[in-house]
Write an enzyme that holds these catalytic residues in place. Structure first.
Site, PDB file in Angstrom:
ATOM      1  N   VAL A  12       0.836  -1.212   0.000  1.00 41.44           N
ATOM      2  CA  VAL A  12       0.000   0.000   0.000  1.00 41.44           C
ATOM      3  C   VAL A  12       0.870   1.261   0.000  1.00 41.44           C
ATOM      4  O   VAL A  12       0.617   2.210  -0.755  1.00 41.44           O
ATOM      5  CB  VAL A  12      -0.976  -0.001   1.204  1.00 41.44           C
ATOM      6  CG1 VAL A  12      -1.844   1.254   1.180  1.00 41.44           C
ATOM      7  CG2 VAL A  12      -1.863  -1.247   1.174  1.00 41.44           C
ATOM      8  N   ARG A  44      13.705  -1.012   5.747  1.00 37.36           N
ATOM      9  CA  ARG A  44      14.479  -1.568   4.629  1.00 37.36           C
ATOM     10  C   ARG A  44      15.072  -0.441   3.776  1.00 37.36           C
ATOM     11  O   ARG A  44      14.630   0.694   3.866  1.00 37.36           O
ATOM     12  CB  ARG A  44      13.571  -2.457   3.757  1.00 37.36           C
ATOM     13  CG  ARG A  44      13.003  -3.640   4.517  1.00 37.36           C
ATOM     14  CD  ARG A  44      11.818  -4.238   3.804  1.00 37.36           C
ATOM     15  NE  ARG A  44      10.694  -3.294   3.733  1.00 37.36           N
ATOM     16  CZ  ARG A  44       9.549  -3.532   3.108  1.00 37.36           C
ATOM     17  NH1 ARG A  44       9.354  -4.665   2.485  1.00 37.36           N
ATOM     18  NH2 ARG A  44       8.587  -2.626   3.092  1.00 37.36           N
ATOM     19  N   VAL A 127     -11.578  -0.098   5.202  1.00 38.23           N
ATOM     20  CA  VAL A 127     -12.674  -1.022   4.851  1.00 38.23           C
ATOM     21  C   VAL A 127     -12.949  -0.902   3.354  1.00 38.23           C
ATOM     22  O   VAL A 127     -13.122   0.208   2.839  1.00 38.23           O
ATOM     23  CB  VAL A 127     -13.976  -0.697   5.625  1.00 38.23           C
ATOM     24  CG1 VAL A 127     -15.078  -1.690   5.269  1.00 38.23           C
ATOM     25  CG2 VAL A 127     -13.736  -0.683   7.123  1.00 38.23           C
ATOM     26  N   GLY A 129     -11.085  -1.453   0.688  1.00 39.32           N
ATOM     27  CA  GLY A 129     -10.032  -1.045  -0.250  1.00 39.32           C
ATOM     28  C   GLY A 129     -10.394   0.253  -0.947  1.00 39.32           C
ATOM     29  O   GLY A 129     -10.537   1.298  -0.308  1.00 39.32           O
ATOM     30  N   ILE A 131     -13.205   1.092  -2.308  1.00 38.66           N
ATOM     31  CA  ILE A 131     -14.641   1.461  -2.292  1.00 38.66           C
ATOM     32  C   ILE A 131     -14.888   2.544  -1.255  1.00 38.66           C
ATOM     33  O   ILE A 131     -14.510   2.384  -0.095  1.00 38.66           O
ATOM     34  CB  ILE A 131     -15.522   0.255  -1.887  1.00 38.66           C
ATOM     35  CG1 ILE A 131     -15.211  -0.970  -2.724  1.00 38.66           C
ATOM     36  CG2 ILE A 131     -16.992   0.607  -1.950  1.00 38.66           C
ATOM     37  CD1 ILE A 131     -15.920  -2.220  -2.222  1.00 38.66           C
ATOM     38  N   GLY A 182      -0.865  -9.668  -4.202  1.00 39.72           N
ATOM     39  CA  GLY A 182      -0.785  -8.581  -3.207  1.00 39.72           C
ATOM     40  C   GLY A 182      -2.098  -8.331  -2.487  1.00 39.72           C
ATOM     41  O   GLY A 182      -2.300  -7.259  -1.924  1.00 39.72           O
ATOM     42  N   GLU A 185      -3.114 -10.523   3.575  1.00 39.48           N
ATOM     43  CA  GLU A 185      -2.377  -9.914   4.678  1.00 39.48           C
ATOM     44  C   GLU A 185      -1.003 -10.566   4.795  1.00 39.48           C
ATOM     45  O   GLU A 185      -0.796 -11.677   4.303  1.00 39.48           O
ATOM     46  CB  GLU A 185      -3.143 -10.125   5.988  1.00 39.48           C
ATOM     47  CG  GLU A 185      -4.507  -9.485   6.022  1.00 39.48           C
ATOM     48  CD  GLU A 185      -4.430  -7.972   5.826  1.00 39.48           C
ATOM     49  OE1 GLU A 185      -3.801  -7.291   6.635  1.00 39.48           O
ATOM     50  OE2 GLU A 185      -4.995  -7.484   4.832  1.00 39.48           O
ATOM     51  N   ASP A 196      -9.685 -10.453   9.458  1.00 33.18           N
ATOM     52  CA  ASP A 196      -9.678  -9.202   8.695  1.00 33.18           C
ATOM     53  C   ASP A 196     -11.118  -8.702   8.480  1.00 33.18           C
ATOM     54  O   ASP A 196     -11.419  -7.517   8.708  1.00 33.18           O
ATOM     55  CB  ASP A 196      -8.969  -9.441   7.350  1.00 33.18           C
ATOM     56  CG  ASP A 196      -8.943  -8.197   6.487  1.00 33.18           C
ATOM     57  OD1 ASP A 196      -8.161  -7.287   6.790  1.00 33.18           O
ATOM     58  OD2 ASP A 196      -9.728  -8.129   5.524  1.00 33.18           O
ATOM     59  N   LYS A 200     -13.128  -5.255   9.971  1.00 31.69           N
ATOM     60  CA  LYS A 200     -13.855  -4.314   9.115  1.00 31.69           C
ATOM     61  C   LYS A 200     -15.309  -4.151   9.570  1.00 31.69           C
ATOM     62  O   LYS A 200     -15.834  -3.039   9.568  1.00 31.69           O
ATOM     63  CB  LYS A 200     -13.771  -4.779   7.662  1.00 31.69           C
ATOM     64  CG  LYS A 200     -12.338  -4.628   7.115  1.00 31.69           C
ATOM     65  CD  LYS A 200     -12.146  -5.373   5.821  1.00 31.69           C
ATOM     66  CE  LYS A 200     -10.753  -5.149   5.239  1.00 31.69           C
ATOM     67  NZ  LYS A 200     -10.452  -6.086   4.150  1.00 31.69           N
TER      68      LYS A 200
END
Ligand code: HSE
Length: 415
Positions: A12, A44, A127, A129, A131, A182, A185, A196, A200
């Protein structure tokens, strides 16, 4: 110009950087300010990244820099995300996040800190993605009493179920593909065990009813026990199996909430929500059913929601956006055993016909279900009546005491 920081450069976080950089001009037009990334925090090194000069490993550098007005937390998990978000809010920075675990566990607390410090804490990406759902519930549907929210809230499990149904792909192969794309989780158990989706539905329930609902209060089942046999029986019943998060307001002020695989009718608006898509149905007393549909996981859909929140923060430095719910309370959630539903049951017994007679004795009239090439010992049925979960468990025990092995019990939804 507004300077922002991104905490975390995973799927993300890299999407947020990409969207901010690629849409610089249109974002500036909408926010009425140019938005520039000043820092990206990650443990990283990314020497080949186009943002290589912005990376830092020091959170203190970010929190102590007054030039940074908005911080996007996309690390995920509670530690160190909770500490970082709290410190940013206390330092007078607005924070946006896609971290559903954080909002589901600490939302009320962080919203209070944001309010006390006159900054924003926004989490549209937590919640659904890409939307829009947090803003519609808190703003567009604000005139409604929300009667119920039910949805397919996890893209990974919906992707897996779709691959099992459409392509007879095994659970393991479908999960591996979801990880590669991707969607999953870091620990995919959070997807397949339902945690998950639970986080939500907690966020949506807290938002809709104004009181924090904690994940520990929600009965949660995942999809790991769903088999191809169940998928076939669901089809013969006239529907599909989906992992559903559902919350309803009860007349006594409590709520009924759960996450579980459910059989839903082929005619339901959620039945054809497939692949990584999410579908969320909000039943308002004035609007009736409103359904939100779109990609529920993935780099750019989620990044799009995070960046929209950054823009909203920039537009609301002076006038805070009202987004708030209170701390939760004990006994606010109906005990799961008391929820009342019809169910589908798959079982096997030496004498399947005798087992069917016993099932009717216990559950009243049932509808027998059939599939091609089922072994003679197999029996599947849906109950015509509704029973409390507590009663269903007792009846399943009785069925097993009569020599029947119950292999699956799945609730039938009213969606
Ligand atoms: N793992 C999550 C899902 C990501 O599959 O829906 C988006 O929250």
């Amino acid at each position: 110009m507004v300077k922002v920081a991104i905490l975390g450069y995973g799927v993300v976080g890299s999407g947020v950087a990409e969207v901010l950089a690629n849409h610089l001009d249109s974002i500036a037009r909408r926010a009425k300010e140019e938005i520039r990334i000043k820092y990206i925090l990650d443990v990283r090194d990314f020497p080949d990244s186009p943002f290589a000069d912005r990376f830092t490993k020091s959170f203190d550098q970010i929190v102590n820099d007054p030039e940074v007005r908005v911080v996007a937390e996309v690390i995920g998990g509670l530690d160190p995300a909770f500490d970082y978000v709290k410190r940013c809010l206390l330092a007078g920075k607005s924070v946006v996040t896609s971290n559903k675990e954080l909002v589901a566990a600490k939302g009320a607390q962080l919203l209070k800190i944001a309010q006390d410090n006159n900054v924003n804490f926004l989490f549209e990406a937590s919640v659904g993605g890409g939307i829009p759902i947090i803003r519609p519930i808190s703003q567009c549907l604000a005139a409604n009493d929300v009667i119920e929210i039910a949805g397919i809230l996890n893209g990974t499990t919906n992707f897996i179920l779709t691959k099992m149904i459409r392509e007879q792909m095994s659970f393991e192969d479908a999960l591996a593909l979801a990880q590669k794309l991707g969607y999953a989780e870091r620990n995919p158990a959070a997807d397949v065990e339902g945690h998950d989706a639970c986080r939500k539905i907690c966020i949506l329930a807290s938002l809709a009813y104004g009181k924090h609902v904690y994940p520990e209060q929600v009965h949660t089942e995942g999809i790991t026990k769903i088999t191809l046999q169940d998928v076939e029986y669901a089809e013969s019943w006239g529907g599909v199996i989906k992992l559903i998060g559902q919350v309803k307001k009860l007349e006594d002020g409590r709520i009924q909430v759960a996450v579980a695989p459910m059989l839903i009718d082929q005619d339901s608006q959620l039945a054809n929500v497939d692949d990584v898509f999410n579908g969320i149905l909000v039943r308002g007393d004035a609007t009736g059913d409103v359904v939100f549909y779109g990609k529920g996981a993935g780099k750019l859909p989620t990044a799009s929601a995070v960046v929209a929140d950054i823009i909203d923060c920039v537009k609301h430095f002076k006038a805070r956006k009202y987004l708030y719910w209170e701390d939760g309370v004990k006994d606010y959630v109906l005990p799961y055993e008391e929820s009342v539903v019809p169910v589908y049951i798959r079982a096997h017994a030496q004498d399947a016909e005798a087992a069917a007679v016993k099932a009717e004795e216990l559950f009243g009239a049932v509808r027998r279900l059939y599939r091609d090439n089922a072994p003679e010992e197999e029996l599947a049925f849906s109950t015509n009546q509704e029973w409390s979960i507590g009663d269903i468990k007792a009846k399943v025990d009785q069925l097993e005491q009569s020599g029947v092995t119950v292999d699956a019990v799945i609730r039938i939804s009213d969606l």
